[in-house]
Design a protein around this motif. Structure first.
Motif, PDB file in Angstrom:
ATOM      1  N   LEU A 122       0.824  -1.219   0.000  1.00  0.00           N
ATOM      2  CA  LEU A 122       0.000   0.000   0.000  1.00  0.00           C
ATOM      3  C   LEU A 122       0.856   1.265   0.000  1.00  0.00           C
ATOM      4  CD1 LEU A 122      -2.767  -1.133   2.534  1.00  0.00           C
ATOM      5  CD2 LEU A 122      -3.118  -0.670   0.107  1.00  0.00           C
ATOM      6  N   ILE A 123       1.867   1.319   0.877  1.00  0.00           N
ATOM      7  CA  ILE A 123       2.712   2.525   0.972  1.00  0.00           C
ATOM      8  C   ILE A 123       3.587   2.670  -0.275  1.00  0.00           C
ATOM      9  CG2 ILE A 123       4.584   3.630   2.273  1.00  0.00           C
ATOM     10  CD1 ILE A 123       3.173   2.535   4.842  1.00  0.00           C
ATOM     11  N   ALA A 124       4.117   1.558  -0.789  1.00  0.00           N
ATOM     12  CA  ALA A 124       4.928   1.620  -2.016  1.00  0.00           C
ATOM     13  C   ALA A 124       4.100   2.145  -3.176  1.00  0.00           C
ATOM     14  CB  ALA A 124       5.493   0.241  -2.350  1.00  0.00           C
ATOM     15  N   PHE A 125       2.854   1.682  -3.284  1.00  0.00           N
ATOM     16  CA  PHE A 125       1.999   2.142  -4.377  1.00  0.00           C
ATOM     17  C   PHE A 125       1.616   3.611  -4.209  1.00  0.00           C
ATOM     18  CE2 PHE A 125      -1.772   2.509  -7.083  1.00  0.00           C
ATOM     19  CZ  PHE A 125      -1.302   1.896  -8.235  1.00  0.00           C
ATOM     20  N   LEU A 126       1.496   4.047  -2.965  1.00  0.00           N
ATOM     21  CA  LEU A 126       1.194   5.460  -2.697  1.00  0.00           C
ATOM     22  C   LEU A 126       2.269   6.360  -3.306  1.00  0.00           C
ATOM     23  CD1 LEU A 126      -0.605   7.573  -1.171  1.00  0.00           C
ATOM     24  CD2 LEU A 126       0.913   7.238   0.780  1.00  0.00           C
ATOM     25  N   PHE A 127       3.543   5.925  -3.186  1.00  0.00           N
ATOM     26  CA  PHE A 127       4.662   6.732  -3.715  1.00  0.00           C
ATOM     27  C   PHE A 127       4.968   6.462  -5.186  1.00  0.00           C
ATOM     28  CE2 PHE A 127       5.435   7.006   0.861  1.00  0.00           C
ATOM     29  CZ  PHE A 127       5.561   8.381   0.976  1.00  0.00           C
ATOM     30  N   THR A 184      -7.884   3.344  -4.599  1.00  0.00           N
ATOM     31  CA  THR A 184      -8.351   4.288  -3.584  1.00  0.00           C
ATOM     32  C   THR A 184      -7.215   5.170  -3.100  1.00  0.00           C
ATOM     33  OG1 THR A 184     -10.006   2.693  -2.876  1.00  0.00           O
ATOM     34  CG2 THR A 184      -9.520   4.473  -1.348  1.00  0.00           C
ATOM     35  N   LEU A 185      -6.037   4.579  -2.861  1.00  0.00           N
ATOM     36  CA  LEU A 185      -4.885   5.353  -2.381  1.00  0.00           C
ATOM     37  C   LEU A 185      -4.547   6.497  -3.326  1.00  0.00           C
ATOM     38  CD1 LEU A 185      -2.343   2.756  -0.977  1.00  0.00           C
ATOM     39  CD2 LEU A 185      -3.490   4.579   0.269  1.00  0.00           C
ATOM     40  N   LEU A 186      -4.490   6.213  -4.624  1.00  0.00           N
ATOM     41  CA  LEU A 186      -4.170   7.273  -5.580  1.00  0.00           C
ATOM     42  C   LEU A 186      -5.294   8.285  -5.687  1.00  0.00           C
ATOM     43  CD1 LEU A 186      -2.142   5.872  -8.578  1.00  0.00           C
ATOM     44  CD2 LEU A 186      -1.374   6.990  -6.526  1.00  0.00           C
ATOM     45  N   SER A 187      -6.525   7.808  -5.581  1.00  0.00           N
ATOM     46  CA  SER A 187      -7.671   8.718  -5.608  1.00  0.00           C
ATOM     47  C   SER A 187      -7.613   9.655  -4.404  1.00  0.00           C
ATOM     48  CB  SER A 187      -8.985   7.935  -5.577  1.00  0.00           C
ATOM     49  OG  SER A 187      -9.047   7.033  -6.647  1.00  0.00           O
ATOM     50  N   SER A 223      -3.286  14.965   2.129  1.00  0.00           N
ATOM     51  CA  SER A 223      -1.821  15.017   2.205  1.00  0.00           C
ATOM     52  C   SER A 223      -1.231  13.632   2.486  1.00  0.00           C
ATOM     53  CB  SER A 223      -1.361  16.026   3.256  1.00  0.00           C
ATOM     54  OG  SER A 223      -1.814  15.649   4.524  1.00  0.00           O
ATOM     55  N   THR A 224      -0.030  13.409   1.946  1.00  0.00           N
ATOM     56  CA  THR A 224       0.622  12.097   1.990  1.00  0.00           C
ATOM     57  C   THR A 224       0.839  11.577   3.409  1.00  0.00           C
ATOM     58  OG1 THR A 224       1.736  12.708  -0.053  1.00  0.00           O
ATOM     59  CG2 THR A 224       2.579  10.784   1.068  1.00  0.00           C
ATOM     60  N   GLU A 225       1.293  12.466   4.325  1.00  0.00           N
ATOM     61  CA  GLU A 225       1.571  11.983   5.693  1.00  0.00           C
ATOM     62  C   GLU A 225       0.302  11.501   6.399  1.00  0.00           C
ATOM     63  OE1 GLU A 225       1.674  16.601   6.048  1.00  0.00           O
ATOM     64  OE2 GLU A 225       2.463  15.107   4.665  1.00  0.00           O
ATOM     65  N   ASN A 226      -0.835  12.135   6.104  1.00  0.00           N
ATOM     66  CA  ASN A 226      -2.102  11.694   6.694  1.00  0.00           C
ATOM     67  C   ASN A 226      -2.548  10.362   6.108  1.00  0.00           C
ATOM     68  OD1 ASN A 226      -2.316  13.987   8.355  1.00  0.00           O
ATOM     69  ND2 ASN A 226      -3.283  15.163   6.736  1.00  0.00           N
ATOM     70  N   ILE A 227      -2.284  10.161   4.816  1.00  0.00           N
ATOM     71  CA  ILE A 227      -2.621   8.885   4.174  1.00  0.00           C
ATOM     72  C   ILE A 227      -1.757   7.766   4.764  1.00  0.00           C
ATOM     73  CG2 ILE A 227      -2.686   7.578   2.005  1.00  0.00           C
ATOM     74  CD1 ILE A 227      -3.275  10.279   0.573  1.00  0.00           C
ATOM     75  N   PHE A 231      -2.204  -9.831  -0.713  1.00  0.00           N
ATOM     76  CA  PHE A 231      -2.558  -9.337  -2.050  1.00  0.00           C
ATOM     77  C   PHE A 231      -3.287 -10.456  -2.780  1.00  0.00           C
ATOM     78  CE2 PHE A 231      -1.832  -8.839  -6.570  1.00  0.00           C
ATOM     79  CZ  PHE A 231      -2.169  -7.511  -6.761  1.00  0.00           C
ATOM     80  N   PRO A 232      -4.477 -10.254  -3.308  1.00  0.00           N
ATOM     81  CA  PRO A 232      -5.214  -9.004  -3.490  1.00  0.00           C
ATOM     82  C   PRO A 232      -6.318  -8.730  -2.476  1.00  0.00           C
ATOM     83  CG  PRO A 232      -6.135 -10.672  -4.924  1.00  0.00           C
ATOM     84  CD  PRO A 232      -5.053 -11.346  -4.109  1.00  0.00           C
ATOM     85  N   LEU A 233      -6.475  -9.590  -1.428  1.00  0.00           N
ATOM     86  CA  LEU A 233      -7.594  -9.392  -0.506  1.00  0.00           C
ATOM     87  C   LEU A 233      -7.474  -8.088   0.283  1.00  0.00           C
ATOM     88  CD1 LEU A 233     -10.157 -11.064   0.141  1.00  0.00           C
ATOM     89  CD2 LEU A 233      -8.968 -11.884   2.162  1.00  0.00           C
ATOM     90  N   ILE A 234      -6.291  -7.820   0.869  1.00  0.00           N
ATOM     91  CA  ILE A 234      -6.098  -6.592   1.647  1.00  0.00           C
ATOM     92  C   ILE A 234      -5.610  -5.465   0.732  1.00  0.00           C
ATOM     93  CG2 ILE A 234      -4.833  -5.523   3.552  1.00  0.00           C
ATOM     94  CD1 ILE A 234      -4.689  -8.442   4.791  1.00  0.00           C
ATOM     95  N   ALA A 235      -4.441  -5.650   0.114  1.00  0.00           N
ATOM     96  CA  ALA A 235      -3.899  -4.636  -0.806  1.00  0.00           C
ATOM     97  C   ALA A 235      -4.273  -5.026  -2.228  1.00  0.00           C
ATOM     98  CB  ALA A 235      -2.387  -4.539  -0.646  1.00  0.00           C
ATOM     99  N   GLY A 236      -5.534  -4.873  -2.546  1.00  0.00           N
ATOM    100  CA  GLY A 236      -6.029  -5.269  -3.865  1.00  0.00           C
ATOM    101  C   GLY A 236      -6.273  -4.080  -4.773  1.00  0.00           C
ATOM    102  N   PRO A 237      -6.857  -4.335  -5.943  1.00  0.00           N
ATOM    103  CA  PRO A 237      -7.105  -3.248  -6.895  1.00  0.00           C
ATOM    104  C   PRO A 237      -7.919  -2.105  -6.296  1.00  0.00           C
ATOM    105  CG  PRO A 237      -7.674  -5.381  -7.839  1.00  0.00           C
ATOM    106  CD  PRO A 237      -7.339  -5.624  -6.412  1.00  0.00           C
TER     107      PRO A 237
END
Length: 193
Positions: free
Chosen positions: A51-56, A122-125, A131-135, A111-117
């Motif tokens: 999740l965090i890797a995909f956020l960045f 949603t993270l990118l949305s 702000s990133t730190e709150n996410i 993956f993919p149940l917890i960190a799925g599509p």
């Protein structure tokens, strides 16, 4: 770095609803029966890292293929909309592949149940609006909740029961539906501005 409690709570609730860890308790129990044992720590940590890797990295990947965050957020809001419909109406639009008991902690649990599509989109949305730190704070809080639920899944099922799990899914489904509409409206304005 400015942490905003309201933003953290909002993002936490959105991710909690999308990940739907409480609604997935029956699946987790089924996986535990098939695999014999689920490594709760491993599954939680791997899901958090994804999740965090995909956020960045998600935005860079999008730029590489020529898609802006607002377009992705609109697409993400549509996915959230359908996930919410699944939760509210009790239907299945997305089917998972059969599980391999040997790797149950990583696939399909982390993956993919917890960190799925749904959660990755949603993270990118959310990144388009919060702000990133709150996410990151909200992701870490979700990982803690995921770990607790994985550790106590059989007790949760006994305590809440199937009806309780269904009620929780429907309530979070309605919340998710409202959030998907808000995300869609906000980002569609940006696209047409």
């Amino acid at each position: 770095m400015t942490f905003n409690f309201k933003e953290i709570v909002t993002v936490f609730m959105v991710l909690f609803a999308v990940i739907d860890i409480i609604g997935n308790v029956p699946i987790i129990i089924d996986l535990r029966k098939k695999a014999g044992h689920i490594q709760s720590e491993k599954a939680s940590i791997i899901a958090g890292v994804i999740l965090i890797a995909f956020l960045f990295l998600g935005k860079s990947i999008l730029n590489l293929i020529g898609i802006d965050v607002s377009s992705f957020a609109v697409a993400g809001s549509l996915i959230l909309f359908f996930i919410a419909l699944e939760m509210i109406l009790g239907i299945t639009l997305y089917k998972d592949e059969a599980t391999n008991p040997m790797t149950a902690s990583v696939f399909p649990l982390a993956f993919p149940l917890i960190a799925g599509p749904g959660s990755l989109t949603t993270l990118l949305s959310l990144r388009a609006e919060y702000s990133t730190e709150n996410i990151i704070a909200a992701v870490l809080l979700n990982v803690i909740v995921i770990y607790i639920v994985l550790k106590t899944s059989s007790r949760i099922e006994k305590l809440i029961g199937q009806n309780g799990i269904n009620i929780i899914r429907k309530v979070f489904g309605v919340i998710l539906l409202a959030i998907s509409v808000k995300l869609f409206a906000h980002n569609i304005k940006i696209l047409f501005a």
